[in-house]
Design an enzyme around this catalytic site. Structure first.
Site, PDB file in Angstrom:
ATOM      1  N   GLU A   1     -13.285  -3.747 -11.633  1.00  0.00           N
ATOM      2  CA  GLU A   1     -13.254  -4.863 -10.950  1.00  0.00           C
ATOM      3  C   GLU A   1     -14.398  -5.772 -11.150  1.00  0.00           C
ATOM      4  O   GLU A   1     -14.526  -6.810 -11.496  1.00  0.00           O
ATOM      5  CB  GLU A   1     -13.294  -4.869  -9.552  1.00  0.00           C
ATOM      6  CG  GLU A   1     -12.756  -6.197  -8.895  1.00  0.00           C
ATOM      7  CD  GLU A   1     -12.418  -6.291  -7.207  1.00  0.00           C
ATOM      8  OE1 GLU A   1     -12.190  -7.207  -6.707  1.00  0.00           O
ATOM      9  OE2 GLU A   1     -12.564  -5.029  -6.541  1.00  0.00           O
TER      10      GLU A   1
ATOM     11  N   PHE B   1      -1.562  -0.299  -7.702  1.00  0.00           N
ATOM     12  CA  PHE B   1      -1.044   0.834  -8.577  1.00  0.00           C
ATOM     13  C   PHE B   1       0.151   0.092  -9.207  1.00  0.00           C
ATOM     14  O   PHE B   1       0.768  -0.519  -8.777  1.00  0.00           O
ATOM     15  CB  PHE B   1      -0.681   1.898  -7.783  1.00  0.00           C
ATOM     16  CG  PHE B   1      -1.581   3.059  -7.316  1.00  0.00           C
ATOM     17  CD1 PHE B   1      -2.890   2.749  -7.440  1.00  0.00           C
ATOM     18  CD2 PHE B   1      -1.367   4.038  -6.553  1.00  0.00           C
ATOM     19  CE1 PHE B   1      -3.898   3.477  -6.963  1.00  0.00           C
ATOM     20  CE2 PHE B   1      -2.401   4.873  -5.805  1.00  0.00           C
ATOM     21  CZ  PHE B   1      -3.477   4.794  -6.242  1.00  0.00           C
TER      22      PHE B   1
END
Length: 412
Positions: free
Chosen positions: A313, A397
């Site tokens: 990220e 996910f």
């Protein structure tokens, strides 16, 4: 024609407070909700800590009989919706019910119901399974129950994108109001997966923390991080078309101005290593709002405290923001409440709205030793001062990426 969309109501059930006011006061104190799992005996499990909701009783928020026909994830959503609608001050009897919709997601639904009834199936046979198992268990029932409890007959959807569910749910509600499918949308996420199979499954995946220290278990961007802490709860917001809100004299918290999504198309659990997918979602949200990276100064990160998420990220933020990345204030609400899975993006959206309202960016609690590759400003201390935009990221996910951009409301 695109219409302006504002936030007029907030509701929350969290591990650090059973209302928005309680939650927000705890956030400002840097209070955490981590402790030993109490919902079952976790002594044999690899993970022993969770961020459980404490002191919640469904009958305090809804009719006792109605509560009995809902599992916890639905009860949390109904309770948070009650607070959000009351906060919005909306008189539903004066609204067209077909123009008030619901977009409430849950990543998993009721693992409790599945576990309980599967045990019954094995021990007593198929004829003893609860006839309400399916409507108790399936993930859309939070949205369904919210609609039923409050008489909301408009567009009703349940977005399921794992850990991006809450952000996608609010983003899709934003679009529904923006393009006239609804005048008002009740939106958010809910989850209650602190169960034997929930903890065992995520632990087997090595996604959960191995720490038994409540002060060092959910430490996003810290080099000692070892995985996320399972949280639970719900957050619901009321989104409304601007003129509709003004006409009824509503209090306006903030304006939703951008929403972006993408897919990594890379791996079932790991984000794309170069951060390109998450970067694209952020870029799309800014493009949707008509702003540049230089306009944005704050990001509420997905920030799970797993090795891969925090590193990738960070790379995504650098990719999307370029030189501006080093000027950003970035924090993770999961440092206090853990990972609420399908509800995470929703409670982080509420956090962004409160931060904009008060000119206060909360600290990333527990961050002591930043990872060498996580080299941006993750707010080891709270930051005070006015800022105009808050960008919230959620990465799920399956490679689901969602970003939503909220702006301090100003009357033109």
């Amino acid at each position: 024609m695109s219409r302006r969309v504002v936030v007029t109501g907030l509701g929350a059930i969290t591990p650090i407070g059973l209302s928005v006011d309680e939650f927000w006061a705890s956030v400002k104190e840097g209070k955490t909700g981590f402790g030993e799992i109490t919902k079952f005996d976790a002594s044999e499990y690899k993970c022993h800590l969770a961020a459980e909701v404490k002191g919640f009783e469904g009958k305090n928020f809804m009719d006792f009989k109605a509560a009995k026909r809902m599992e916890l994830f639905s009860q949390y959503a109904v309770a948070a919706t009650k607070e959000a609608l009351e906060d919005a001050g909306i008189d539903l009897e004066k609204e067209d019910p077909f123009k008030v919709g619901v977009s409430v997601g849950s990543g998993i639904g009721a693992l409790q119901a599945m576990e309980r009834e599967h045990q019954k199936l094995l021990e007593k046979g198929p004829n003893k399974v609860n006839p309400l198992l399916v409507p108790l268990m399936i993930s859309n029932m939070a949205a369904g129950n919210v609609s039923i409890q409050f008489g909301l007959k408009g567009k009703n959807i349940n977005v399921v994108t794992a850990c991006a569910t809450g952000t996608n749910s609010i983003g899709e509600a934003f679009r529904a109001v923006q393009y006239g499918e609804a005048d008002v949308m009740v939106a958010g996420g809910t989850e209650s997966s602190v169960t034997p199979i929930g903890i065992a499954g995520f632990a087997a995946l090595t996604a959960l923390t191995s720490s038994d220290d409540p002060t060092r278990c959910s430490i996003p961007f810290d080099k000692d991080r070892s995985g996320f802490v399972m949280g639970e709860g719900s957050a619901i917001v009321v989104l409304e078309e601007l003129e509709h809100a003004k006409k009824r004299g509503a209090k306006i918290y903030a304006e939703v101005v951008g929403y972006g999504c993408s897919a990594d198309a890379f791996h079932i659990t790991s984000p794309a290593e170069d951060g390109s997918g998450a970067a694209k979602a952020m870029e799309y949200a800014m493009e949707d709002a008509g702003v540049t990276p230089q306009d944005v100064t704050y990001i509420n990160a997905h920030g799970t405290s797993t090795h891969h998420n925090d590193l990738f990220e960070t790379r995504a933020i650098k990719l999307a923001f370029g030189d501006q990345a080093k000027n950003l204030k970035i924090n993770s609400t999961k440092s206090m409440i853990g990972h609420l899975l399908g509800a995470a993006g929703a409670i982080e959206f509420v956090t962004c709205v409160k931060e904009l309202e008060e000119g206060y960016i909360h600290q990333t609690v527990g961050l002591q030793n930043p990872d060498e590759e996580c080299d941006l400003d993750y707010c080891k201390e709270p930051v005070q001062g006015d800022f105009e935009y808050a960008l919230s990221n959620s990465l799920g996910f399956g490679g689901h990426n969602a970003s939503i951009l909220v702006k301090k409301y100003k009357e033109d």
